[in-house]
Motif scaffolding. Structure first.
Motif, PDB file in Angstrom:
ATOM      1  N   THR A   1       0.873  -1.172   0.000  1.00  0.00           N
ATOM      2  CA  THR A   1       0.000   0.000   0.000  1.00  0.00           C
ATOM      3  C   THR A   1       0.904   1.215   0.000  1.00  0.00           C
ATOM      4  O   THR A   1       2.116   1.101   0.220  1.00  0.00           O
ATOM      5  CB  THR A   1      -0.910   0.040   1.234  1.00  0.00           C
ATOM      6  OG1 THR A   1      -0.084   0.213   2.412  1.00  0.00           O
ATOM      7  CG2 THR A   1      -1.737  -1.237   1.373  1.00  0.00           C
ATOM      8  N   LEU A   2       0.340   2.373  -0.230  1.00  0.00           N
ATOM      9  CA  LEU A   2       1.152   3.578  -0.200  1.00  0.00           C
ATOM     10  C   LEU A   2       1.812   3.736   1.167  1.00  0.00           C
ATOM     11  O   LEU A   2       2.988   4.124   1.261  1.00  0.00           O
ATOM     12  CB  LEU A   2       0.296   4.804  -0.521  1.00  0.00           C
ATOM     13  CG  LEU A   2       1.042   6.144  -0.608  1.00  0.00           C
ATOM     14  CD1 LEU A   2       2.113   6.113  -1.684  1.00  0.00           C
ATOM     15  CD2 LEU A   2       0.052   7.290  -0.848  1.00  0.00           C
ATOM     16  N   GLU A   3       1.081   3.379   2.218  1.00  0.00           N
ATOM     17  CA  GLU A   3       1.615   3.529   3.567  1.00  0.00           C
ATOM     18  C   GLU A   3       2.765   2.556   3.831  1.00  0.00           C
ATOM     19  O   GLU A   3       3.817   2.954   4.351  1.00  0.00           O
ATOM     20  CB  GLU A   3       0.513   3.311   4.600  1.00  0.00           C
ATOM     21  CG  GLU A   3       0.987   3.510   6.035  1.00  0.00           C
ATOM     22  CD  GLU A   3      -0.154   3.469   7.042  1.00  0.00           C
ATOM     23  OE1 GLU A   3       0.096   3.736   8.220  1.00  0.00           O
ATOM     24  OE2 GLU A   3      -1.292   3.159   6.623  1.00  0.00           O
TER      25      GLU A   3
ATOM     26  N   ALA B   1       5.828   3.671   1.841  1.00  0.00           N
ATOM     27  CA  ALA B   1       6.465   4.850   2.431  1.00  0.00           C
ATOM     28  C   ALA B   1       7.233   4.471   3.691  1.00  0.00           C
ATOM     29  O   ALA B   1       8.354   4.938   3.919  1.00  0.00           O
ATOM     30  CB  ALA B   1       5.412   5.914   2.737  1.00  0.00           C
TER      31      ALA B   1
ATOM     32  N   SER C   1       7.207   9.931   4.163  1.00  0.00           N
ATOM     33  CA  SER C   1       5.767  10.033   4.375  1.00  0.00           C
ATOM     34  C   SER C   1       5.015   9.671   3.108  1.00  0.00           C
ATOM     35  O   SER C   1       5.565   9.713   2.000  1.00  0.00           O
ATOM     36  CB  SER C   1       5.393  11.462   4.789  1.00  0.00           C
ATOM     37  OG  SER C   1       5.578  12.361   3.706  1.00  0.00           O
ATOM     38  N   ARG C   2       3.735   9.327   3.266  1.00  0.00           N
ATOM     39  CA  ARG C   2       2.916   8.981   2.108  1.00  0.00           C
ATOM     40  C   ARG C   2       2.800  10.154   1.148  1.00  0.00           C
ATOM     41  O   ARG C   2       2.872   9.982  -0.075  1.00  0.00           O
ATOM     42  CB  ARG C   2       1.526   8.544   2.557  1.00  0.00           C
ATOM     43  CG  ARG C   2       1.492   7.206   3.277  1.00  0.00           C
ATOM     44  CD  ARG C   2       0.079   6.850   3.689  1.00  0.00           C
ATOM     45  NE  ARG C   2      -0.468   7.848   4.620  1.00  0.00           N
ATOM     46  CZ  ARG C   2      -1.736   7.906   5.008  1.00  0.00           C
ATOM     47  NH1 ARG C   2      -2.607   7.039   4.539  1.00  0.00           N
ATOM     48  NH2 ARG C   2      -2.132   8.834   5.851  1.00  0.00           N
ATOM     49  N   SER C   3       2.591  11.366   1.704  1.00  0.00           N
ATOM     50  CA  SER C   3       2.393  12.529   0.841  1.00  0.00           C
ATOM     51  C   SER C   3       3.646  12.867   0.045  1.00  0.00           C
ATOM     52  O   SER C   3       3.568  13.185  -1.151  1.00  0.00           O
ATOM     53  CB  SER C   3       1.958  13.735   1.679  1.00  0.00           C
ATOM     54  OG  SER C   3       2.935  14.038   2.665  1.00  0.00           O
TER      55      SER C   3
END
Length: 329
Positions: free
Chosen positions: A232-234, A237, A243-245
């Motif tokens: 997942t993106l999380e 990261a 961080s995800r962003s």
């Protein structure tokens, strides 16, 4: 295995060196768009990338709407999108009627020599044929002309010497010379790509620029090392310590898609490779590329390739068999 090595392992490349040229100033020749050269170089190729290695002297390369680029011995110039271009001893020289590369290739010479008798420039010309999807992924965002000097790296120096040796061998009756040149062409282009990654500059974008980025590069390597992992993106990261962003913004800016969209594309390329090169059942392939059910895998595959995996596999096998039969006959 790093992302670049993994892509090159999975996707079939076909390389070759087709001309050893000796020019004496003044001289000029014109190379048309690589798409028009493909039938002469590698029939059936989806994409052809042209390159030139300068082994002696100097010259210029000209592309439309760009200033001339000076090339010296050790430089390799690569045209990722196969742009029409002109090589000459000085900018602005018009090529003679016999100085068009497509006319030269139709005669398939191993050597080419002409010019006005002035200073000598020696050039080795070659190409790399590859899958269109690989070209979109690997070469996206690159400029229309890439120049690196291979004499700045140990591998490049060895490659240049090896190319010279193999060209000399190709003129002898000993078998295998053409095969050696083909492999050297592939390795030379790969070395150019590696050098390009290391020469990071502001404003670059594309997959190779992402590979050299301190955030996007580790993310690409992680996904390529474990494509079947439930990323997942999380989790991605967290794995690379950002961080995800930050990951999402930087990945999209350089690669042009989200990390999860990229992961899906890479999984489909892996699946296509397995479908073509193995008899593995669809359920096994689905699991190997990160899908828990055949249905989810088939849906994703159809979106990418326009056909379900079983039908796509049959078509590929039939096409390959026909090509092999034609080459044998």
């Amino acid at each position: 295995m790093d992302a670049l090595s993994e892509i090159l392992r999975v996707v079939r490349l076909v390389g070759a060196i087709f001309i050893q040229a000796r020019f004496t100033a003044p001289w000029s020749y014109q190379s048309p768009c690589a798409d028009s050269l493909a039938p002469l170089l590698e029939p059936g190729a989806e994409r052809v990338v042209i390159f030139h290695l300068i082994t002696e002297g100097e010259c210029f390369v000209e592309l439309a709407d760009q200033p001339p680029t000076r090339l010296i011995a050790g430089d390799v110039v690569l045209f990722p999108r196969g742009n029409e271009h002109r090589m000459n001893s000085q900018p602005g020289l018009a090529p003679a009627a016999s100085g068009r590369l497509d006319a030269v290739l139709s005669r398939r010479p191993r050597q080419l020599a002409y010019g006005g008798g002035g200073p000598t420039t020696r050039i080795v010309c070659g190409y790399l044929a590859c899958d269109a999807r690989l070209a979109r992924m690997l070469l996206a965002g690159m400029p229309s002309l890439v120049k690196v000097n291979v004499r700045g790296s140990n591998a490049g120096t060895w490659l240049e010497a090896s190319v010279r040796y193999a060209l000399a061998e190709a003129r002898s009756p000993r078998p295998g010379g053409a095969g050696v040149l083909a492999k050297l062409a592939e390795v030379l282009v790969i070395e150019v790509l590696r050098l390009y990654v290391n020469e990071q500059r502001d404003g670059r974008a594309g997959w190779l620029a992402g590979l050299g980025d301190p955030i996007v590069g580790p993310a690409l390597n992680a996904m390529h090392a474990g494509p079947a992992q439930a990323w997942t993106l999380e989790t991605l990261a967290n794995a690379i310590g950002t961080s995800r962003s930050v990951l999402a913004e930087r990945f999209h800016r350089l690669v042009g898609s989200s990390p999860m969209q990229y992961l899906t594309q890479w999984r489909m390329m892996l699946a296509a490779n397995l479908l073509c090169r193995s008899n593995a059942p669809l359920a096994r392939i689905a699991e190997d590329v990160g899908y828990q059910t055949d249905t989810a895998f088939s849906r994703a595959f159809r979106r990418e390739f326009g056909a379900p995996p079983a039908a796509w596999r049959r078509h590929q096998w039939t096409h390959t068999h026909v090509q092999h039969s034609n080459s044998v006959s």
